[in-house]
Write a protein that holds these residues in place. Structure first.
Motif, PDB file in Angstrom:
ATOM      1  N   GLY A  37       0.805  -1.214   0.000  1.00  0.00           N
ATOM      2  CA  GLY A  37       0.000   0.000   0.000  1.00  0.00           C
ATOM      3  C   GLY A  37       0.839   1.265   0.000  1.00  0.00           C
ATOM      4  O   GLY A  37       0.329   2.360   0.242  1.00  0.00           O
ATOM      5  N   LEU A  38       2.115   1.122  -0.275  1.00  0.00           N
ATOM      6  CA  LEU A  38       3.028   2.264  -0.335  1.00  0.00           C
ATOM      7  C   LEU A  38       2.783   3.033  -1.626  1.00  0.00           C
ATOM      8  O   LEU A  38       2.628   2.425  -2.691  1.00  0.00           O
ATOM      9  CB  LEU A  38       4.476   1.762  -0.283  1.00  0.00           C
ATOM     10  CG  LEU A  38       5.587   2.782  -0.255  1.00  0.00           C
ATOM     11  CD1 LEU A  38       5.543   3.571   1.065  1.00  0.00           C
ATOM     12  CD2 LEU A  38       6.933   2.087  -0.387  1.00  0.00           C
ATOM     13  N   GLU A  39       2.727   4.342  -1.539  1.00  0.00           N
ATOM     14  CA  GLU A  39       2.528   5.164  -2.734  1.00  0.00           C
ATOM     15  C   GLU A  39       3.795   5.153  -3.579  1.00  0.00           C
ATOM     16  O   GLU A  39       4.912   5.141  -3.052  1.00  0.00           O
ATOM     17  CB  GLU A  39       2.202   6.600  -2.326  1.00  0.00           C
ATOM     18  CG  GLU A  39       0.992   6.716  -1.451  1.00  0.00           C
ATOM     19  CD  GLU A  39      -0.167   7.355  -2.166  1.00  0.00           C
ATOM     20  OE1 GLU A  39       0.045   7.906  -3.255  1.00  0.00           O
ATOM     21  OE2 GLU A  39      -1.267   7.298  -1.624  1.00  0.00           O
ATOM     22  N   LEU A  40       3.637   5.153  -4.910  1.00  0.00           N
ATOM     23  CA  LEU A  40       4.791   5.153  -5.798  1.00  0.00           C
ATOM     24  C   LEU A  40       5.662   6.390  -5.605  1.00  0.00           C
ATOM     25  O   LEU A  40       6.883   6.319  -5.733  1.00  0.00           O
ATOM     26  CB  LEU A  40       4.337   5.048  -7.258  1.00  0.00           C
ATOM     27  CG  LEU A  40       3.840   3.682  -7.701  1.00  0.00           C
ATOM     28  CD1 LEU A  40       3.260   3.744  -9.097  1.00  0.00           C
ATOM     29  CD2 LEU A  40       4.950   2.661  -7.640  1.00  0.00           C
ATOM     30  N   GLU A  41       5.043   7.516  -5.291  1.00  0.00           N
ATOM     31  CA  GLU A  41       5.795   8.754  -5.063  1.00  0.00           C
ATOM     32  C   GLU A  41       6.700   8.632  -3.844  1.00  0.00           C
ATOM     33  O   GLU A  41       7.805   9.154  -3.820  1.00  0.00           O
ATOM     34  CB  GLU A  41       4.843   9.944  -4.901  1.00  0.00           C
ATOM     35  CG  GLU A  41       4.091  10.322  -6.164  1.00  0.00           C
ATOM     36  CD  GLU A  41       2.869   9.443  -6.423  1.00  0.00           C
ATOM     37  OE1 GLU A  41       2.472   8.656  -5.540  1.00  0.00           O
ATOM     38  OE2 GLU A  41       2.328   9.534  -7.537  1.00  0.00           O
ATOM     39  N   VAL A  42       6.217   7.923  -2.834  1.00  0.00           N
ATOM     40  CA  VAL A  42       7.022   7.702  -1.627  1.00  0.00           C
ATOM     41  C   VAL A  42       8.146   6.719  -1.943  1.00  0.00           C
ATOM     42  O   VAL A  42       9.285   6.905  -1.511  1.00  0.00           O
ATOM     43  CB  VAL A  42       6.151   7.196  -0.465  1.00  0.00           C
ATOM     44  CG1 VAL A  42       6.993   6.852   0.747  1.00  0.00           C
ATOM     45  CG2 VAL A  42       5.094   8.232  -0.106  1.00  0.00           C
ATOM     46  N   ALA A  43       7.839   5.683  -2.710  1.00  0.00           N
ATOM     47  CA  ALA A  43       8.856   4.697  -3.088  1.00  0.00           C
ATOM     48  C   ALA A  43       9.972   5.352  -3.887  1.00  0.00           C
ATOM     49  O   ALA A  43      11.139   4.981  -3.744  1.00  0.00           O
ATOM     50  CB  ALA A  43       8.224   3.568  -3.883  1.00  0.00           C
ATOM     51  N   ALA A  44       9.644   6.340  -4.698  1.00  0.00           N
ATOM     52  CA  ALA A  44      10.660   7.036  -5.491  1.00  0.00           C
ATOM     53  C   ALA A  44      11.684   7.735  -4.603  1.00  0.00           C
ATOM     54  O   ALA A  44      12.854   7.829  -4.960  1.00  0.00           O
ATOM     55  CB  ALA A  44      10.000   8.042  -6.423  1.00  0.00           C
ATOM     56  N   THR A  45      11.264   8.192  -3.430  1.00  0.00           N
ATOM     57  CA  THR A  45      12.202   8.854  -2.526  1.00  0.00           C
ATOM     58  C   THR A  45      13.078   7.847  -1.790  1.00  0.00           C
ATOM     59  O   THR A  45      14.099   8.230  -1.219  1.00  0.00           O
ATOM     60  CB  THR A  45      11.460   9.713  -1.483  1.00  0.00           C
ATOM     61  OG1 THR A  45      10.667   8.860  -0.651  1.00  0.00           O
ATOM     62  CG2 THR A  45      10.585  10.760  -2.147  1.00  0.00           C
ATOM     63  N   LEU A  46      12.701   6.580  -1.795  1.00  0.00           N
ATOM     64  CA  LEU A  46      13.450   5.541  -1.094  1.00  0.00           C
ATOM     65  C   LEU A  46      14.509   4.866  -1.961  1.00  0.00           C
ATOM     66  O   LEU A  46      15.284   4.049  -1.472  1.00  0.00           O
ATOM     67  CB  LEU A  46      12.488   4.470  -0.565  1.00  0.00           C
ATOM     68  CG  LEU A  46      11.511   4.911   0.508  1.00  0.00           C
ATOM     69  CD1 LEU A  46      10.495   3.814   0.776  1.00  0.00           C
ATOM     70  CD2 LEU A  46      12.242   5.283   1.774  1.00  0.00           C
TER      71      LEU A  46
END
Length: 74
Positions: A37-46
């Protein structure tokens, strides 16, 4: 802003996921986001620089990005 520990943990999880399956790095990130359920935008920062270079290399091999130098198919 994510911490280095969070980025490292995410990167290790994606690396493990790619090793266990036949997914590409981009597919593995998308699947991880779908499962957690992680947002793709958040994953991009990781995404770590090491993971980013692997994604770029894989995308160039699959002709999704233009390569900086030409490679002969040997």
């Amino acid at each position: 802003m994510p911490t280095k520990d969070e980025m490292l943990k995410f990167s290790m999880h994606i690396e493990d996921f790619v090793a266990r399956t036949d997914y590409t790095y981009l597919e593995a990130i998308a699947e991880h986001c779908k499962q957690t359920g992680l947002e793709l935008e958040v994953a991009a920062t990781l995404i770590t620089p090491n993971l980013k270079s692997k994604i770029q290399e894989q995308a160039e091999r699959n002709n999704l990005l233009k390569t900086k130098n030409s490679h002969l198919p040997i």
